[in-house]
Design a protein around this motif. Structure first.
Motif, PDB file in Angstrom:
ATOM      1  N   THR A 120       1.048  -1.211   0.015  1.00 47.08           N
ATOM      2  CA  THR A 120      -0.058   0.021   0.101  1.00 47.08           C
ATOM      3  C   THR A 120       0.970   1.341  -0.063  1.00 47.08           C
ATOM      4  O   THR A 120       2.081   1.185  -0.178  1.00 47.08           O
ATOM      5  N   TYR A 121       0.195   2.227   0.176  1.00 44.78           N
ATOM      6  CA  TYR A 121       0.877   3.648   0.061  1.00 44.78           C
ATOM      7  C   TYR A 121       2.085   3.547   1.337  1.00 44.78           C
ATOM      8  O   TYR A 121       3.276   4.227   1.292  1.00 44.78           O
ATOM      9  N   LYS A 122       1.600   2.746   2.486  1.00 46.53           N
ATOM     10  CA  LYS A 122       2.745   2.781   3.527  1.00 46.53           C
ATOM     11  C   LYS A 122       3.979   1.962   3.188  1.00 46.53           C
ATOM     12  O   LYS A 122       5.315   2.327   3.631  1.00 46.53           O
ATOM     13  N   THR A 123       3.890   0.963   2.029  1.00 49.78           N
ATOM     14  CA  THR A 123       5.133   0.367   1.691  1.00 49.78           C
ATOM     15  C   THR A 123       5.873   1.335   0.857  1.00 49.78           C
ATOM     16  O   THR A 123       7.321   1.428   1.054  1.00 49.78           O
ATOM     17  N   LYS A 124       5.283   2.088  -0.024  1.00 51.42           N
ATOM     18  CA  LYS A 124       6.044   2.974  -1.102  1.00 51.42           C
ATOM     19  C   LYS A 124       6.617   4.207  -0.053  1.00 51.42           C
ATOM     20  O   LYS A 124       7.928   4.891  -0.216  1.00 51.42           O
ATOM     21  N   TRP A 125       5.707   4.645   0.979  1.00 47.37           N
ATOM     22  CA  TRP A 125       6.167   5.610   1.866  1.00 47.37           C
ATOM     23  C   TRP A 125       7.606   5.536   2.435  1.00 47.37           C
ATOM     24  O   TRP A 125       8.400   6.332   2.727  1.00 47.37           O
ATOM     25  N   ALA A 126       7.721   4.006   2.877  1.00 48.23           N
ATOM     26  CA  ALA A 126       8.915   3.581   3.352  1.00 48.23           C
ATOM     27  C   ALA A 126      10.311   3.896   2.575  1.00 48.23           C
ATOM     28  O   ALA A 126      11.324   3.972   2.959  1.00 48.23           O
ATOM     29  N   GLU A 127      10.027   3.747   1.180  1.00 47.09           N
ATOM     30  CA  GLU A 127      10.929   3.716   0.198  1.00 47.09           C
ATOM     31  C   GLU A 127      11.306   4.925  -0.516  1.00 47.09           C
ATOM     32  O   GLU A 127      12.318   5.274  -1.114  1.00 47.09           O
ATOM     33  N   LEU A 128      10.163   5.885  -0.562  1.00 43.65           N
ATOM     34  CA  LEU A 128      10.332   7.020  -1.247  1.00 43.65           C
ATOM     35  C   LEU A 128      11.140   8.165  -0.478  1.00 43.65           C
ATOM     36  O   LEU A 128      10.805   8.094   0.485  1.00 43.65           O
ATOM     37  N   MET A 129      11.745   9.035  -1.311  1.00 48.23           N
ATOM     38  CA  MET A 129      12.424  10.143  -0.682  1.00 48.23           C
ATOM     39  C   MET A 129      12.168  11.265  -1.411  1.00 48.23           C
ATOM     40  O   MET A 129      12.653  11.446  -2.636  1.00 48.23           O
ATOM     41  N   LEU A 130      11.031  11.901  -1.102  1.00 50.05           N
ATOM     42  CA  LEU A 130      10.349  13.212  -1.839  1.00 50.05           C
ATOM     43  C   LEU A 130      11.157  14.534  -1.485  1.00 50.05           C
ATOM     44  O   LEU A 130      11.596  14.752  -0.254  1.00 50.05           O
ATOM     45  N   HIS A 131      11.064  15.339  -2.312  1.00 46.60           N
ATOM     46  CA  HIS A 131      11.522  16.667  -1.978  1.00 46.60           C
ATOM     47  C   HIS A 131      10.250  17.513  -1.321  1.00 46.60           C
ATOM     48  O   HIS A 131       9.266  17.068  -1.338  1.00 46.60           O
ATOM     49  N   GLU A 132      10.658  18.740  -0.895  1.00 44.10           N
ATOM     50  CA  GLU A 132       9.438  19.498   0.107  1.00 44.10           C
ATOM     51  C   GLU A 132       8.302  19.974  -0.797  1.00 44.10           C
ATOM     52  O   GLU A 132       7.426  19.528  -0.172  1.00 44.10           O
ATOM     53  N   SER A 133       8.348  20.079  -2.014  1.00 40.93           N
ATOM     54  CA  SER A 133       7.224  20.367  -2.597  1.00 40.93           C
ATOM     55  C   SER A 133       6.427  19.304  -2.901  1.00 40.93           C
ATOM     56  O   SER A 133       5.203  19.204  -2.562  1.00 40.93           O
ATOM     57  N   GLU A 134       6.932  18.161  -2.993  1.00 38.07           N
ATOM     58  CA  GLU A 134       6.138  16.781  -3.161  1.00 38.07           C
ATOM     59  C   GLU A 134       5.654  16.600  -1.666  1.00 38.07           C
ATOM     60  O   GLU A 134       4.320  15.901  -1.536  1.00 38.07           O
ATOM     61  N   LEU A 135       6.259  16.657  -0.655  1.00 38.24           N
ATOM     62  CA  LEU A 135       5.712  16.275   0.654  1.00 38.24           C
ATOM     63  C   LEU A 135       4.546  17.303   0.950  1.00 38.24           C
ATOM     64  O   LEU A 135       3.472  16.614   1.394  1.00 38.24           O
ATOM     65  N   ILE A 136       4.769  18.428   0.827  1.00 33.58           N
ATOM     66  CA  ILE A 136       3.614  19.581   0.836  1.00 33.58           C
ATOM     67  C   ILE A 136       2.442  19.002   0.057  1.00 33.58           C
ATOM     68  O   ILE A 136       1.230  18.885   0.490  1.00 33.58           O
ATOM     69  N   ASP A 137       2.533  18.522  -1.259  1.00 40.45           N
ATOM     70  CA  ASP A 137       1.389  17.954  -2.024  1.00 40.45           C
ATOM     71  C   ASP A 137       0.730  16.932  -1.659  1.00 40.45           C
ATOM     72  O   ASP A 137      -0.483  16.878  -1.759  1.00 40.45           O
ATOM     73  N   LEU A 138       1.618  16.018  -0.798  1.00 41.25           N
ATOM     74  CA  LEU A 138       1.103  14.778  -0.426  1.00 41.25           C
ATOM     75  C   LEU A 138       0.097  14.717   0.871  1.00 41.25           C
ATOM     76  O   LEU A 138      -0.440  13.861   1.368  1.00 41.25           O
ATOM     77  N   TYR A 139       0.665  15.971   1.464  1.00 41.47           N
ATOM     78  CA  TYR A 139       0.203  16.112   3.032  1.00 41.47           C
ATOM     79  C   TYR A 139      -1.239  15.998   3.403  1.00 41.47           C
ATOM     80  O   TYR A 139      -1.685  15.093   4.113  1.00 41.47           O
ATOM     81  N   ASP A 140      -2.152  16.281   2.446  1.00 43.66           N
ATOM     82  CA  ASP A 140      -3.590  16.454   2.672  1.00 43.66           C
ATOM     83  C   ASP A 140      -4.324  15.141   2.683  1.00 43.66           C
ATOM     84  O   ASP A 140      -5.309  14.667   2.992  1.00 43.66           O
ATOM     85  N   ALA A 141      -3.439  14.268   1.704  1.00 42.13           N
ATOM     86  CA  ALA A 141      -4.164  12.785   1.662  1.00 42.13           C
ATOM     87  C   ALA A 141      -3.601  11.690   2.606  1.00 42.13           C
ATOM     88  O   ALA A 141      -4.167  10.798   2.646  1.00 42.13           O
ATOM     89  N   MET A 142      -2.842  12.120   3.510  1.00 39.20           N
ATOM     90  CA  MET A 142      -2.195  11.105   4.202  1.00 39.20           C
ATOM     91  C   MET A 142      -2.845  10.977   5.576  1.00 39.20           C
ATOM     92  O   MET A 142      -3.618  11.820   5.973  1.00 39.20           O
ATOM     93  N   ASN A 143      -2.524   9.789   6.105  1.00 41.89           N
ATOM     94  CA  ASN A 143      -3.262   9.620   7.551  1.00 41.89           C
ATOM     95  C   ASN A 143      -2.340  10.400   8.708  1.00 41.89           C
ATOM     96  O   ASN A 143      -1.342  10.934   8.168  1.00 41.89           O
ATOM     97  N   PRO A 144      -2.825  10.644   9.757  1.00 43.47           N
ATOM     98  CA  PRO A 144      -2.227  11.381  10.817  1.00 43.47           C
ATOM     99  C   PRO A 144      -0.781  11.096  11.010  1.00 43.47           C
ATOM    100  O   PRO A 144      -0.129  11.897  11.422  1.00 43.47           O
TER     101      PRO A 144
END
Length: 362
Positions: free
Chosen positions: A142-166
């Motif tokens: 799931t997203y949790k698996t990918k989240w563990a391996e992705l290394m995203l830049h600041e703009s990407e982190l901000i973009d994903l913030y609203d979709a993520m769990n707390p």
């Protein structure tokens, strides 16, 4: 004097952390000391080259169809040229299949589609796979698996913030505040690489993945599979019965609709509509034996429910079709979860016929 020194010690530590974090903002320093790229990140890094190649293909006069999905979409990649009926589409069309990634989910799909728009590339048509298993919060991929391996830049982190769990939202905030944590920065490695001229990006792992992704894989006779009613007993047991149990364990275990994956699906829809990307959302056909198991667990067709909930029936960009509800004449299966590559032309014809209903598909 000694008490002043003691009280100032925490401030010195904080100042050092802030200073190191600012140094990490320097691209050359970051590329010297950050963590090595992992599989998911390698895919995202390879996409700009893919989109540039597709720009050239479109400029040559061919239409381009981008296929984004799981292993159920990966069979497209086993055709160097997929035959298309002239009665369905007269123009030549190229199928970009490097965006079909095994064990993927809507977060990765969103990042892939967004990278396409960031590269200023818009395909003539996007084929976006929707499989119910991707919505299971307890799916092993799931997203949790990918989240563990992705290394995203600041703009990407901000973009994903609203979709993520707390929990992951808190992680994103920490990554934004401390860039060293975000990049898994190693100061000693950075100093060594800066002195020697080496960079983390010099590793060869990405080259290996890129090479695999760039090669169309012609299928061989022993991988074609069997007609639905012609499986030898031992093959039926192994490929259908046993493999169905494996899918149940890994992808349908403790089934619970993922709010996060749903959020990413909605973000994909919003992105498609905003950028006017003609899109067919499709549900791949699976073997009836496995379909029965999945239906007993999900209690419904999640595909049908989500299409009604999130797709505007008057959309100028999106249409959808489920191949589990008829329409596919090819009944050859590799296993319980995948039709044979020989079915790809039949699948393509059905998807293109659906695409012709899209107002913005030219």
């Amino acid at each position: 004097m000694k008490s002043i020194s003691i009280y100032s010690f925490p401030f010195l530590i904080l100042f050092s952390i802030i200073l190191i974090d600012k140094l990490i903002c320097i691209p050359d320093v970051r590329e010297s000391g950050r963590r090595n790229y992992k599989a998911g990140q390698n895919i995202l890094l390879g996409m700009p080259v893919v989109w540039e190649e597709n720009h050239k293909i479109k400029n040559s006069g061919q239409k381009v169809a981008v296929v984004t999905g799981t292993s159920r979409s990966e069979s497209f990649h086993e055709w160097s040229e997929i035959p298309v009926k002239k009665s369905t589409l007269k123009d030549p069309i190229y199928f970009e299949t490097r965006t079909a990634v095994k064990a993927s989910e809507f977060m990765l799909f969103y990042l892939l589609v967004k990278s396409m728009s960031d590269a200023k590339f818009k395909p003539d048509i996007l084929f976006l796979e929707f499989s119910d298993e991707m919505l299971n919060e307890n799916n092993i991929y799931t997203y949790k698996t990918k989240w563990a391996e992705l290394m995203l830049h600041e703009s990407e982190l901000i973009d994903l913030y609203d979709a993520m769990n707390p929990e992951i939202q808190r992680d994103i905030v920490t990554r934004l505040i401390f860039l060293g944590y975000n990049y898994h920065f190693k100061p000693l490695q950075a100093v060594k690489n800066l002195l020697t001229g080496e960079r983390v990006s010099n590793d060869t792992y990405f080259i290996g993945i890129s090479s695999y992704m760039n090669t169309k894989r012609p299928f061989s006779a022993d991988k074609i599979g069997f007609e639905i009613d012609q499986f030898p007993p031992e093959e039926f047991q192994e490929r259908i019965v046993n493999y169905s149990e494996s899918r149940r364990e890994h992808f349908l275990s403790r089934f619970q609709i993922s709010e996060t994956e749903t959020n990413f699906f909605k973000k994909i829809i919003a992105h498609i509509e905003k950028n006017n990307i003609p899109t067919v959302i499709w549900e791949p056909q699976i073997h009836p034996y496995y379909q029965n198991i999945r239906s007993q667990i999900t209690k419904e067709s999640i595909f049908n429910r989500y299409m009604k909930m999130y797709i505007n029936p008057n959309s100028k960009n999106i249409r959808f079709v489920s191949l589990n509800q008829g329409g596919l004449s090819c009944k050859t299966y590799v296993d319980c979860s995948h039709v044979s590559p020989v079915c790809v032309p039949d699948i393509v014809d059905k998807l293109l016929q659906t695409a012709k209903e899209i107002p913005n598909f030219q």
